[in-house]
Design a protein around this motif. Structure first.
Motif, PDB file in Angstrom:
ATOM      1  N   MET A 200     -10.057   9.005   9.315  1.00 18.93           N
ATOM      2  CA  MET A 200      -9.752   7.302   9.419  1.00 18.93           C
ATOM      3  C   MET A 200     -10.451   6.471   8.017  1.00 18.93           C
ATOM      4  O   MET A 200     -10.439   5.773   7.770  1.00 18.93           O
ATOM      5  CB  MET A 200      -9.647   6.467  10.626  1.00 18.93           C
ATOM      6  CG  MET A 200      -8.595   6.383  12.139  1.00 18.93           C
ATOM      7  SD  MET A 200      -9.339   5.758  13.408  1.00 18.93           S
ATOM      8  CE  MET A 200      -7.924   6.498  14.055  1.00 18.93           C
TER       9      MET A 200
ATOM     10  N   ALA B 175       3.033   4.063   3.954  1.00 18.01           N
ATOM     11  CA  ALA B 175       1.209   5.187   4.684  1.00 18.01           C
ATOM     12  C   ALA B 175       0.926   4.061   5.547  1.00 18.01           C
ATOM     13  O   ALA B 175      -0.186   2.962   5.303  1.00 18.01           O
ATOM     14  CB  ALA B 175       0.819   4.695   3.501  1.00 18.01           C
ATOM     15  N   GLU B 176       1.510   3.635   6.936  1.00 15.29           N
ATOM     16  CA  GLU B 176       0.949   2.715   7.541  1.00 15.29           C
ATOM     17  C   GLU B 176      -0.102   3.081   8.403  1.00 15.29           C
ATOM     18  O   GLU B 176      -0.364   2.029   8.620  1.00 15.29           O
ATOM     19  CB  GLU B 176       2.371   2.709   9.019  1.00 15.29           C
ATOM     20  CG  GLU B 176       3.365   2.536   8.398  1.00 15.29           C
ATOM     21  CD  GLU B 176       4.108   2.645   7.875  1.00 15.29           C
ATOM     22  OE1 GLU B 176       3.857   4.536   8.101  1.00 15.29           O
ATOM     23  OE2 GLU B 176       5.783   2.826   6.931  1.00 15.29           O
ATOM     24  N   GLN B 177      -1.174   4.681   8.626  1.00 17.19           N
ATOM     25  CA  GLN B 177      -1.956   4.689   9.330  1.00 17.19           C
ATOM     26  C   GLN B 177      -2.880   3.971   7.995  1.00 17.19           C
ATOM     27  O   GLN B 177      -4.049   3.001   8.777  1.00 17.19           O
ATOM     28  CB  GLN B 177      -2.002   5.861   8.599  1.00 17.19           C
ATOM     29  CG  GLN B 177      -1.212   6.664   9.963  1.00 17.19           C
ATOM     30  CD  GLN B 177      -1.182   7.904  10.528  1.00 17.19           C
ATOM     31  OE1 GLN B 177      -2.228   8.875  10.648  1.00 17.19           O
ATOM     32  NE2 GLN B 177      -0.364   8.747   9.946  1.00 17.19           N
ATOM     33  N   ASN B 178      -2.703   4.208   6.929  1.00 12.16           N
ATOM     34  CA  ASN B 178      -4.086   3.805   6.046  1.00 12.16           C
ATOM     35  C   ASN B 178      -3.991   2.048   5.772  1.00 12.16           C
ATOM     36  O   ASN B 178      -4.894   1.565   4.971  1.00 12.16           O
ATOM     37  CB  ASN B 178      -3.862   4.074   4.374  1.00 12.16           C
ATOM     38  CG  ASN B 178      -3.917   3.540   3.276  1.00 12.16           C
ATOM     39  OD1 ASN B 178      -5.562   4.123   3.330  1.00 12.16           O
ATOM     40  ND2 ASN B 178      -3.879   3.832   2.230  1.00 12.16           N
TER      41      ASN B 178
ATOM     42  N   GLU C 256      -3.453   4.347  16.612  1.00 10.04           N
ATOM     43  CA  GLU C 256      -5.246   5.043  16.852  1.00 10.04           C
ATOM     44  C   GLU C 256      -5.711   3.947  15.603  1.00 10.04           C
ATOM     45  O   GLU C 256      -6.760   3.985  16.528  1.00 10.04           O
ATOM     46  CB  GLU C 256      -5.208   6.427  17.060  1.00 10.04           C
ATOM     47  CG  GLU C 256      -6.494   7.075  17.527  1.00 10.04           C
ATOM     48  CD  GLU C 256      -6.730   8.064  16.912  1.00 10.04           C
ATOM     49  OE1 GLU C 256      -6.144   8.644  16.344  1.00 10.04           O
ATOM     50  OE2 GLU C 256      -7.346   8.767  17.599  1.00 10.04           O
ATOM     51  N   GLN C 257      -5.283   3.923  14.507  1.00 11.54           N
ATOM     52  CA  GLN C 257      -6.108   3.332  13.766  1.00 11.54           C
ATOM     53  C   GLN C 257      -5.900   1.576  14.196  1.00 11.54           C
ATOM     54  O   GLN C 257      -6.787   0.855  13.820  1.00 11.54           O
ATOM     55  CB  GLN C 257      -5.253   2.914  11.950  1.00 11.54           C
ATOM     56  CG  GLN C 257      -5.671   3.956  11.683  1.00 11.54           C
ATOM     57  CD  GLN C 257      -4.909   5.319  11.374  1.00 11.54           C
ATOM     58  OE1 GLN C 257      -3.665   5.293  12.639  1.00 11.54           O
ATOM     59  NE2 GLN C 257      -5.132   6.719  10.966  1.00 11.54           N
TER      60      GLN C 257
ATOM     61  N   SER D 254      -3.485  11.218   6.861  1.00 10.13           N
ATOM     62  CA  SER D 254      -3.749   9.426   6.652  1.00 10.13           C
ATOM     63  C   SER D 254      -5.083   9.436   5.483  1.00 10.13           C
ATOM     64  O   SER D 254      -5.040   8.712   5.283  1.00 10.13           O
ATOM     65  CB  SER D 254      -4.643   8.847   7.546  1.00 10.13           C
ATOM     66  OG  SER D 254      -5.210   9.709   8.511  1.00 10.13           O
TER      67      SER D 254
ATOM     68  N   LEU E 121     -12.271   2.170   2.006  1.00  9.69           N
ATOM     69  CA  LEU E 121     -11.314   1.625   0.848  1.00  9.69           C
ATOM     70  C   LEU E 121     -11.138   0.155   0.859  1.00  9.69           C
ATOM     71  O   LEU E 121     -11.192  -0.341   0.139  1.00  9.69           O
ATOM     72  CB  LEU E 121      -9.931   2.184   0.242  1.00  9.69           C
ATOM     73  CG  LEU E 121      -8.790   1.393  -0.498  1.00  9.69           C
ATOM     74  CD1 LEU E 121      -8.930   1.284  -2.035  1.00  9.69           C
ATOM     75  CD2 LEU E 121      -7.521   2.578  -0.547  1.00  9.69           C
ATOM     76  N   GLY E 122     -10.654  -0.233   2.036  1.00 10.24           N
ATOM     77  CA  GLY E 122     -10.588  -2.123   1.986  1.00 10.24           C
ATOM     78  C   GLY E 122     -11.849  -2.256   1.845  1.00 10.24           C
ATOM     79  O   GLY E 122     -11.929  -3.915   1.804  1.00 10.24           O
TER      80      GLY E 122
ATOM     81  N   GLU F  99      -3.512   9.490   1.751  1.00 11.32           N
ATOM     82  CA  GLU F  99      -2.781   7.871   1.730  1.00 11.32           C
ATOM     83  C   GLU F  99      -4.009   6.885   1.289  1.00 11.32           C
ATOM     84  O   GLU F  99      -3.513   6.667   0.550  1.00 11.32           O
ATOM     85  CB  GLU F  99      -2.573   7.543   3.676  1.00 11.32           C
ATOM     86  CG  GLU F  99      -1.241   8.193   4.077  1.00 11.32           C
ATOM     87  CD  GLU F  99      -1.129   7.116   5.139  1.00 11.32           C
ATOM     88  OE1 GLU F  99      -0.204   8.073   6.306  1.00 11.32           O
ATOM     89  OE2 GLU F  99      -1.240   6.749   6.283  1.00 11.32           O
TER      90      GLU F  99
ATOM     91  N   GLY G  36      -6.012   1.020   8.216  1.00 12.64           N
ATOM     92  CA  GLY G  36      -7.711   1.027   8.179  1.00 12.64           C
ATOM     93  C   GLY G  36      -7.896   0.296   6.812  1.00 12.64           C
ATOM     94  O   GLY G  36      -9.353  -0.555   6.322  1.00 12.64           O
ATOM     95  N   VAL G  37      -6.971   0.029   5.724  1.00 12.69           N
ATOM     96  CA  VAL G  37      -7.479  -1.196   4.790  1.00 12.69           C
ATOM     97  C   VAL G  37      -7.971  -2.302   5.538  1.00 12.69           C
ATOM     98  O   VAL G  37      -8.491  -3.081   4.640  1.00 12.69           O
ATOM     99  CB  VAL G  37      -6.590  -0.780   3.747  1.00 12.69           C
ATOM    100  CG1 VAL G  37      -7.224  -2.152   2.617  1.00 12.69           C
ATOM    101  CG2 VAL G  37      -6.179   0.368   2.700  1.00 12.69           C
TER     102      VAL G  37
ATOM    103  N   CYS H 135       0.641  -0.944  -0.148  1.00 10.44           N
ATOM    104  CA  CYS H 135       0.265   0.056  -0.062  1.00 10.44           C
ATOM    105  C   CYS H 135       0.996   1.448  -0.093  1.00 10.44           C
ATOM    106  O   CYS H 135       0.204   2.322   0.386  1.00 10.44           O
ATOM    107  CB  CYS H 135      -1.016   0.205   1.251  1.00 10.44           C
ATOM    108  SG  CYS H 135      -0.401   0.239   2.449  1.00 10.44           S
TER     109      CYS H 135
ATOM    110  N   LEU I 129      -4.096   5.984  -2.356  1.00  5.36           N
ATOM    111  CA  LEU I 129      -4.104   3.893  -2.894  1.00  5.36           C
ATOM    112  C   LEU I 129      -5.480   4.163  -3.709  1.00  5.36           C
ATOM    113  O   LEU I 129      -5.408   3.502  -5.003  1.00  5.36           O
ATOM    114  CB  LEU I 129      -3.680   3.592  -1.791  1.00  5.36           C
ATOM    115  CG  LEU I 129      -4.505   2.260  -1.692  1.00  5.36           C
ATOM    116  CD1 LEU I 129      -2.987   1.404  -2.852  1.00  5.36           C
ATOM    117  CD2 LEU I 129      -4.166   1.586  -0.462  1.00  5.36           C
TER     118      LEU I 129
ATOM    119  N   SER J 235      -9.594   5.140   4.544  1.00 10.04           N
ATOM    120  CA  SER J 235      -8.928   3.767   4.422  1.00 10.04           C
ATOM    121  C   SER J 235      -9.606   2.676   5.147  1.00 10.04           C
ATOM    122  O   SER J 235      -9.644   2.029   3.889  1.00 10.04           O
ATOM    123  CB  SER J 235      -7.345   3.927   5.006  1.00 10.04           C
ATOM    124  OG  SER J 235      -6.672   5.330   5.586  1.00 10.04           O
ATOM    125  N   LEU J 236     -10.631   2.759   5.202  1.00 13.28           N
ATOM    126  CA  LEU J 236     -11.641   1.748   5.520  1.00 13.28           C
ATOM    127  C   LEU J 236     -12.865   1.538   5.155  1.00 13.28           C
ATOM    128  O   LEU J 236     -12.904   0.283   4.578  1.00 13.28           O
ATOM    129  CB  LEU J 236     -12.598   1.881   6.824  1.00 13.28           C
ATOM    130  CG  LEU J 236     -13.197   0.983   7.566  1.00 13.28           C
ATOM    131  CD1 LEU J 236     -12.187   0.039   8.493  1.00 13.28           C
ATOM    132  CD2 LEU J 236     -13.899   1.042   8.856  1.00 13.28           C
TER     133      LEU J 236
END
Lengths: 308, 251
Positions: free
Chosen positions: B100, A48-51, A81-82, B134, B106-107, B137, A54-55, A45, B141, B103-104
């Motif tokens: 946040m 981008a560790e936060q992402n 925090e994620q 974030s 997107l996942g 980010e 989240g993903v 990814c 992606l 990202s969620l």
């Protein structure tokens, strides 16, 4: 340990469509085999560790079991925090796989050390925290991770750690493994200090001390019964970890002992509350910080357990 | 709900209400009787402080009884100030920390793609939230993955916690920013439900963002475009005025 992790995961992915691997641009050459075999279930990814967490949370919401792989501080602290909101609070089966326990990246400096990770991860409700000590434990824990509900943090060393356990040793999350029985004292170790603990106990036994060794590969849930069973016999306990002495194995065992009413003697070995200001590899830093030996005065104090 | 509980963010709820209404009543494929249908469209409220707007919409749409709304932010109740997944059906994710949600979402879109599931994913962000690194980010992606099932909606009310958004972080070129990250961009009046519906019908090849221009506190004269209604709670008299102006007897 890293190889044990990757091979167990790659084998599982052949039959388990839920396994997914995310890396925030880490694992060069390590994850290639997985990526080639299962390109649809592998994602770099970007840095981008936060992402990445989240993903992973989104994937987990659709029923996947994502493994997020990177160096420990990046995959635990940068995105803490994620991890808290997506993994712990929502209780999703995200697996955070960190490499580089303790001083694995010794000469690289403290940005790459993992000294506080177990403390912060074990403070999270729902989080299982595993810190295998050899490739056999690593494989056993990964194999259990496929079906375990809720989030997990898996703390790995790097590669090349020797096996301490015999092949076929049963590894169950939350169940400590007694490697050597001892009557005079028991050393409880976790993560990448299993071999160091084995060497220390072997040396003590050479000096006539009937020292035992326990591998506490799961920090949470802690095997409380194992700790209490040693305490009930009145045997002193020493904990050993390549982690700050604040918040990790030593703290977890101390909490159990303090509330048990036990009066056994107890000593934490680990990294003092400081970032080492010297350059050195893992072995050098362990020695410099004094976490690889029990000095004679401490040993005498421990052995005089219960006596003034 | 806000009046009774004494908790606010009412201004943010009113700026988002028309967007959330449009999604649940006109655009999204959801069935309140099958809230776990794996092929459903999914809505993530990243600006989870607008929970009251979502709870009300979900209740009106039939996900849970409207009587439950009375438990909002009450001791022992099931509706938290910021969203929590679990206590009531229809809330897809827990939240409350900004930056946040994309990202969620997107996942989730990726999970659907991998598993061959239908359904789009809509994520509602605040403009203030676009200051979180974030968020970017996820933006980068999503377009790299050509995630055409992902729709971001930015509730652009121009106010954030401590002042005017553009005076804190200048976002006047936000459309250019999203476009430069290879997102398709629509700009609409975020209180025009027909325009919103049209925008949500668009199906570009990659991810799509709808910049919805909104007014904080929309529909209540004394709240409109007033920062303090991020925090304040209407008293009984103010609530009566608000309900009258909004033209309905509901909260």
């Amino acid at each position: 340990m890293r190889k044990a992790f990757v091979s167990a995961l790659t084998e599982r992915a052949a039959t388990d469509e839920k396994v997914f691997v995310i890396t925030p641009d880490m694992g060069y050459s390590v994850l290639d085999d997985f990526a080639q075999r299962y390109p649809r279930r592998y994602l770099n990814c970007g840095v981008a560790e936060q992402n990445s967490i989240g993903v992973a949370g989104g994937l987990a919401l659709t029923g996947m079991v994502p493994y997020v792989y990177s160096i420990i501080p990046f995959v635990t602290m940068r995105c803490f925090e994620q991890v808290r909101v997506h993994a712990a609070w929502m209780n999703l089966p995200i697996r955070i796989v960190g490499i580089g326990a303790g001083f694995t990246y010794g000469t690289q400096g403290a940005s790459h050390f993992a000294l506080e990770d177990m403390a912060i991860m074990r403070a999270l409700p729902n989080m299982t925290v595993c810190a295998p000590g050899d490739p056999i434990e690593a494989r056993g824990i990964i194999e259990e991770s496929f079906e375990r509900p809720g989030p997990m943090y898996i703390r790995l060393g790097k590669s090349g750690e020797p096996n301490v356990h015999a092949p076929g040793t049963e590894v169950r999350i939350g169940k400590a493994i007694t490697v050597i029985d001892g009557k005079d004292m028991v050393l409880i170790t976790t993560s990448n200090t299993l071999m160091l603990g084995f060497e220390m106990v072997t040396a003590l036994r050479g000096k006539g001390v009937d020292a035992g060794l326990v591998s506490m590969h799961t920090i949470k849930p802690l095997d409380v019964e194992k700790v209490l069973s040693i305490a009930r016999k009145g045997i002193p306990i020493v904990t050993l970890e390549e982690h700050s002495i604040i918040g990790g194995l030593g703290s977890a065992v101390a909490e159990v002992l303090a509330e048990s009413g036990s009066s056994i003697r107890f000593k934490r070995l680990g990294v003092p509350d400081e970032y080492p200001s010297i350059v050195g590899d893992q072995r050098f830093l362990r020695s410099k910080l004094g976490m690889d030996t029990i000095d004679d005065a401490t040993l005498r104090w421990l052995m005089n357990n219960g006596q003034k | 709900m806000v009046n009774r509980s004494g908790t606010s963010h009412v201004g943010s709820c009113l700026s988002a209400a028309d967007i959330i209404y449009t999604l649940y009543f006109r655009s999204m494929n959801v069935d309140p009787h099958r809230p776990d249908d794996p092929d459903r469209d999914i809505f993530i409220l990243s600006k989870a402080h607008s929970s009251v707007a979502l709870y009300s919409t979900l209740a009106e749409r039939g996900f849970f009884p409207t009587s439950l709304l009375e438990t909002y932010s009450q001791n022992g109740g099931s509706l938290t100030g910021h969203l929590e997944k679990g206590p009531v059906p229809g809330v897809e994710a827990s939240g409350g920390s900004l930056g946040m949600g994309l990202s969620l979402g997107l996942g989730i879109a990726l999970g659907k793609r991998v598993q061959g599931r239908k359904g789009r994913v809509f994520v509602l962000l605040s403009d203030g939230e676009c200051e979180e690194g974030s968020t970017w980010e996820a933006i980068m992606l999503a377009s790299t993955l050509k995630m055409d099932s992902l729709v971001a909606v930015v509730d652009t009310n121009g106010l954030q916690a401590c002042g005017r958004t553009n005076s804190i972080i200048d976002q006047r070129n936000s459309a250019e920013r999203w476009r430069s990250m290879n997102w398709s961009v629509s700009e609409v009046d975020g209180h025009d439900v027909d325009a919103l519906e049209m925008a949500f019908k668009e199906r570009p090849n990659g991810p799509h963002v709808v910049l919805a221009h909104t007014v904080k506190g929309k529909g209540v004269s004394y709240m409109e475009d007033r920062l303090e209604w991020h925090y304040k709670v209407p008293n009984d008299e103010q609530m009566a005025i608000a309900l009258k102006e909004l033209g309905r007897g509901k909260e």
